[in-house]
Design a protein around this motif. Structure first.
Motif, mmCIF file in Angstrom:
data_model
loop_
_atom_site.group_PDB
_atom_site.id
_atom_site.type_symbol
_atom_site.label_atom_id
_atom_site.label_comp_id
_atom_site.label_asym_id
_atom_site.label_seq_id
_atom_site.Cartn_x
_atom_site.Cartn_y
_atom_site.Cartn_z
ATOM 1 N N ARG A 281 0.850 -1.185 0.000
ATOM 2 C CA ARG A 281 0.000 0.000 0.000
ATOM 3 C C ARG A 281 0.886 1.235 0.000
ATOM 4 N NH1 ARG A 281 -2.706 -1.392 3.840
ATOM 5 N NH2 ARG A 281 -1.481 -0.475 5.506
ATOM 6 N N PRO A 282 0.709 2.131 -0.955
ATOM 7 C CA PRO A 282 1.489 3.377 -0.928
ATOM 8 C C PRO A 282 1.243 4.141 0.362
ATOM 9 C CG PRO A 282 0.345 3.124 -3.023
ATOM 10 C CD PRO A 282 -0.198 2.071 -2.110
ATOM 11 N N ARG A 283 2.261 4.892 0.802
ATOM 12 C CA ARG A 283 2.142 5.671 2.039
ATOM 13 C C ARG A 283 2.322 7.142 1.719
ATOM 14 N NH1 ARG A 283 4.235 3.396 7.647
ATOM 15 N NH2 ARG A 283 2.402 2.144 7.102
ATOM 16 N N LEU A 284 1.390 7.950 2.200
ATOM 17 C CA LEU A 284 1.428 9.386 1.936
ATOM 18 C C LEU A 284 2.620 10.037 2.631
ATOM 19 C CD1 LEU A 284 -2.375 10.183 2.300
ATOM 20 C CD2 LEU A 284 -1.058 10.012 0.180
ATOM 21 N N ALA A 285 3.189 11.037 1.979
ATOM 22 C CA ALA A 285 4.378 11.721 2.485
ATOM 23 C C ALA A 285 4.006 12.851 3.429
ATOM 24 C CB ALA A 285 5.198 12.267 1.314
ATOM 25 N N ASP A 286 4.976 13.273 4.230
ATOM 26 C CA ASP A 286 4.841 14.400 5.144
ATOM 27 C C ASP A 286 6.138 15.194 5.079
ATOM 28 O OD1 ASP A 286 5.000 15.967 7.728
ATOM 29 O OD2 ASP A 286 3.064 14.981 8.051
ATOM 30 N N ASP A 287 6.054 16.513 4.849
ATOM 31 C CA ASP A 287 7.281 17.283 4.612
ATOM 32 C C ASP A 287 8.059 17.581 5.879
ATOM 33 O OD1 ASP A 287 5.696 19.229 5.765
ATOM 34 O OD2 ASP A 287 5.847 20.655 4.119
ATOM 35 N N ARG A 288 7.606 17.093 7.027
ATOM 36 C CA ARG A 288 8.403 17.205 8.252
ATOM 37 C C ARG A 288 9.453 16.104 8.360
ATOM 38 N NH1 ARG A 288 3.096 17.641 12.020
ATOM 39 N NH2 ARG A 288 2.416 16.213 10.350
#
Length: 934
Positions: A281-288
């Motif tokens: 399952r792809p995992r959404l990114a977080d810019d932190r």
């Protein structure tokens, strides 16, 4: 009437041809749109449909001539069965591929690797060149080799599919004529020569950029190399012959070649099936948190805020025992140590890779990473995409020490394969205790000059940092970073500066601790560096980006406390570019390089690899937000490549250490002074060349240069935090450096840079610094100005620091300081100008009894005058308030010069008097010129 009839017949005929073609085109467009449509949620079933989508129609052969039978074409060839069945005719130099009907319009992955290079100029064997999705699409009597456009997508069934397809084109790289169709299998036979013996990677353009001369692909010297077919992949090798370009244009002199007019490169093409991972399952990114990202625009999402969907790049790790707290993975990440790695370094390589298991254990995976040794009699090739390898690279002038690229499914962000390259020459740099800086005949400091020259490239997408030295010399500039980007969008790490850190560390062991190059202590030092290097590169292959804030985790005093560093590391993340840690004079030496992953690394792995029981990426949001919400913790601060370019944050630098450079930088400059002293006293030893002394002198100078440049970032500096609303109370993204720290940085620069007494070397020492006199391939002797240019070296350091302090972005931030800082607490423009003028012209403002200026002082004053004159005359960029202050300071200086010349001019030596009178004249003309333009 006859003419009209002919026209009418033509129109009718055209209509009959175009309408069926249009219908066929619409059918193909619909199928291709289905390939490119991926919902934001991206359930696995829809990803599988996206990957395997194909048309339901096939085109008939429109050729009037009857094609040869399948058996006739492949007669006498060697059949290789696999993902695509190959037919090899070595005598004729032909290679055919049989494409099954069900393989049309299906996405596969193409990975291109430079299997052999020339060992110079960035052309190194083992470098990844490119990887992309491709599909075979039948159009008439040809199979097109197509790279589908995956940057723009819609949900399946969305009417916008057709609009997206019309708006954004795929890329057709080649159209291969169908040589024959099998009568039973209905498969298509194509000749691969037009595709894989053409310049598919664009090497000709890249070579021209990197080598400074035109080279073109020579078809007569090109041929197919080994070819292998496996069930899931096909491995092809092309031997490309390149010849110098236009007649009359001399090729560059390449020291590693017998003849620079021609050479061969071997390129490997790996064609592989995309995995059918129903549990990925792809995992959404977080810019932190710093992960590499696979991004696309979702046209089915009409949210006005952000049209992008961003997935982190990561491996598909699944627990073998899902309910167990700690479980081995179903399929671990396995790295093979290539059999070219020297025996003495294999343990260090293994230890560096296995460092990461500490982080995976905290999210429930036992032995997520395994390291195995490639046997000497292995039948498989390290470039095979089924193997993740750690490879040894031999080169003549490699500008990097390590590189950790990976191949990624561009639909989902899943990492499929990774290979790490290590430059074999790194150990030589340490054992020889120095590295030659004389090739360019000019000394530069990379961290400072990247900003000064407008070339901030460090590592990502090119080796600009390495070639910056060459681009600043009198030689023609080469757009090498552009050339390397053409070679592939990968991360080239560490580079020239890392070798300098290794060299200066080895030199400190030798000079300050009496360690010999072949001793066990030196071996341990080199292996500690290698463990850190491998951990950094493995981190990249796990999906992690650089973190240049990680080096600020510890205080200067904590850096040499093993009780702290053995547990937490020297830095919060091995993804920083770590400087060598040299203890200050009189202190016990601790770790030279970090020997464990840090708190940030563990946090980043937790975000990317913590198992979450959810059906779609959006369902993971609550847990991921809880993990990312820890961003305000000091040890988790994150800043990557694009954050360093502005020079805003004094704690965001490559190759620095500690959270207090105002303390740590002077320590390192004092270490440099001590090494100069030891070099003067003990070099050269019996049998050592005087040119070795010169090289060591420059190596120390550059280390001094490095830490001096870090101090400039405090002036007008601001911490930049990647917080989100609600992360922490009372903290904002921008936090100005306190005025007192800015004043302290300027005072340190006055003491360690602008005061030439810091660079008082004995005449005997300077007269030892002889250049090398070897003259043969690979060694070009210095011809002019054989003596050491000490004045130019020191003035270069002072000039870089002065220009950095007065560069436009810094002046603009200081101009804004009054608006961004509480009243009365700002360090503003007037104080900077006044401080610099007092430091550089103190002889005029507070003259001594006898007026005598050294050549170094005169040079610095001329540079200062040049900068301020450019501001006043508007020939250089600067805020208007800075121009006004420059005008004011020049006017004040002119008054001081008049006073000094009247009182002490008669007693001044000729050089000082001439310098002061010329300066006064230049100021007068500058001020008059400005008044006349108003």
């Amino acid at each position: 009437m006859k003419r009209i009839s002919l026209v009418a017949a033509f129109v009718i005929g055209l209509f009959l041809v175009l309408v069926p073609a249009y219908v066929r085109s619409e059918v193909q467009s619909s199928a291709t749109i289905a390939q490119q449509s991926l919902p934001t949620a991206a359930p696995q079933g829809e990803i599988d449909n996206f990957v395997k989508a194909k048309t339901d129609t096939e085109e008939t052969d429109q050729e009037s001539s009857k094609p040869a039978s399948f058996d006739q074409v492949v007669k006498g060839t060697k059949q290789l069965k696999g993902l695509f069945t190959l037919y090899r005719d070595e005598a004729a130099g032909k290679l055919y591929a049989e494409i099954q009907p069900e393989q049309l319009n299906v996405n596969y992955l193409c990975t291109i690797t430079m299997e052999s290079g020339i060992g110079q100029g960035g052309i190194y064997g083992g470098l990844p060149l490119e990887d992309f999705l491709f599909t075979f699409r039948r159009v008439g009597n040809k199979l097109q080799f197509v790279v589908p456009n995956v940057f723009f997508r819609t949900r399946p069934g969305d009417p916008l599919q057709r609009s997206v397809k019309r708006s954004f084109s795929d890329s057709v790289l080649q159209a291969l004529p169908i040589r024959s169709t099998h009568p039973k299998r209905k498969s298509f036979l194509v000749d691969l020569s037009p595709l894989f013996l053409s310049d598919l990677p664009g090497l000709s353009q890249s070579l021209s950029s990197m080598l400074g001369s035109s080279y073109s692909l020579d078809a007569g010297k090109s041929s197919f190399g080994p070819a292998q077919a496996f069930p899931l992949n096909v491995e092809l090798e092309s031997n490309y012959g390149f010849s110098a370009g236009a007649e009359g244009t001399p090729p560059p002199i390449l020291s590693v070649l017998p003849n620079s007019k021609t050479f061969n490169l071997r390129v490997r093409y790996s064609l592989s099936r995309l995995p059918s991972n129903h549990n990925y399952r792809p995992r959404l990114a977080d810019d932190r948190i710093g992960y590499f990202i696979t991004a696309y625009q979702d046209f089915s999402d009409d949210s006005p805020r952000d049209p992008f969907v961003r997935y982190i790049q990561r491996w598909n790790l699944q627990k073998k025992e899902p309910k167990a707290t700690l479980s081995p993975p179903e399929k671990p990440i396995v790295f093979w140590i290539e059999n070219t790695v020297p025996l003495e370094y294999r343990d260090a390589v293994r230890d560096g890779a296995l460092m990461w298991n500490k982080a995976f254990e905290q999210v429930g995976f036992k032995d997520a990473i395994e390291v195995r040794q490639m046997p000497d009699d292995a039948k498989w090739d390290p470039a095979d995409v089924r193997y993740n390898t750690i490879r040894w690279l031999s080169s003549f002038d490699a500008g990097f020490l390590g590189m950790g690229p990976s191949r990624v499914n561009p639909l989902t962000g899943e990492i499929l394969d990774a290979d790490i390259l290590i430059d074999a020459s790194f150990a030589r740099y340490a054992k020889e205790q120095y590295r030659s800086l004389e090739q360019s005949q000019q000394l530069e400091s990379m961290p400072a000059l990247m900003k000064l020259t407008g070339n901030p490239s460090l590592c990502s997408y090119g080796m600009g940092a390495y070639f910056l030295k060459q681009s600043m010399t009198a030689k023609p500039a080469r757009d090498v970073s552009r050339g390397l980007k053409l070679l592939g969008n990968y991360d080239l790490c560490y580079g020239m500066e890392a070798t300098r850190q290794l060299g200066i560390g080895a030199m400190s062991l030798s000079m300050l601790h009496n360690v010999t190059p072949r001793s066990s202590e030196m071996k341990q030092f080199v292996q500690s560096f290698l463990r850190s290097l491998i951990a950094h590169e493995v981190g990249h292959t796990l999906g992690l980006r650089h973190n240049f804030r990680a080096s600020a985790m510890l205080t200067p005093a904590e850096l040499n406390d093993p009780a702290i560093t053995h547990q937490k590391g020297l830095v919060a993340s091995v993804m920083d570019y770590s400087a060598v840690n040299l203890a200050p004079q009189g202190a016990t030496q601790g770790d030279y390089f970090t020997q464990t992953i840090g708190p940030y690394d563990e946090w980043a792995i937790a975000y990317g690899y913590t198992p979450v029981d959810a059906l779609v990426p959006q369902s993971e949001t609550r847990l991921l937000e809880k993990i990312a919400g820890r961003a305000p913790e000091p040890a988790l601060a994150y800043a990557t490549d694009e954050d360093i370019y502005a020079g805003l944050d004094p704690l965001t630098n490559p190759f620095d250490l500690s959270g207090d450079l105002l303390t740590y930088a002077p320590w390192q400059m004092e270490n440099a002074q001590k090494m100069w002293q030891r070099l003067d006293q003990s070099s050269p030893i019996a049998g050592e060349s005087f040119s070795d002394v010169r090289l060591k002198f420059d190596e120390i100078f550059d280390y001094y240069f490095q830490y001096a440049s870090f101090l400039t970032t405090y002036v007008g500096g601001q911490s930049f935090n990647r917080f989100k609303g609600g992360d922490v109370a009372g903290r904002l993204p921008f936090e100005p450096v306190p005025a007192e720290k800015q004043r302290q940085a300027l005072a340190l620069l006055q003491t360690h840079v602008f005061d030439a007494n810091k660079f008082r070397f004995s005449p005997a020492f300077l007269n030892k610094l002889a250049p090398s006199r070897w003259s043969h391939w690979g060694e070009e002797p210095q011809i002019f100005s054989l003596d050491y240019p000490i004045h130019d070296r020191i003035l270069l350091l002072q000039t870089v620091v002065l220009r950095e302090l007065l560069q436009p972005d810094r002046l603009a931030r200081l101009r804004d300081a009054d608006l961004k800082t509480q009243s009365g607490q700002a360090f503003a423009l007037p104080e900077l100008f006044n401080t610099l003028q007092m430091a550089i012209w103190q002889d005029m403002i507070k003259p001594e009894d006898k007026l005598k200026l050294s050549s170094l002082r005169r040079g610095l004053q001329r540079e200062y005058l040049k900068i301020l004159t450019g501001m006043v005359l508007r020939t250089t960029p600067a805020p208007d308030d800075a121009r006004t202050l420059a005008w004011y300071e020049l006017k004040q200086l002119a008054t001081a010069l008049d006073r000094v010349l009247q009182r002490q001019g008669k007693d001044a030596d000729t050089e000082t008097k001439a310098h002061l009178e010329e300066t006064r004249d230049r100021i007068a003309k500058t001020l008059d010129a400005r008044l006349q333009t108003q």
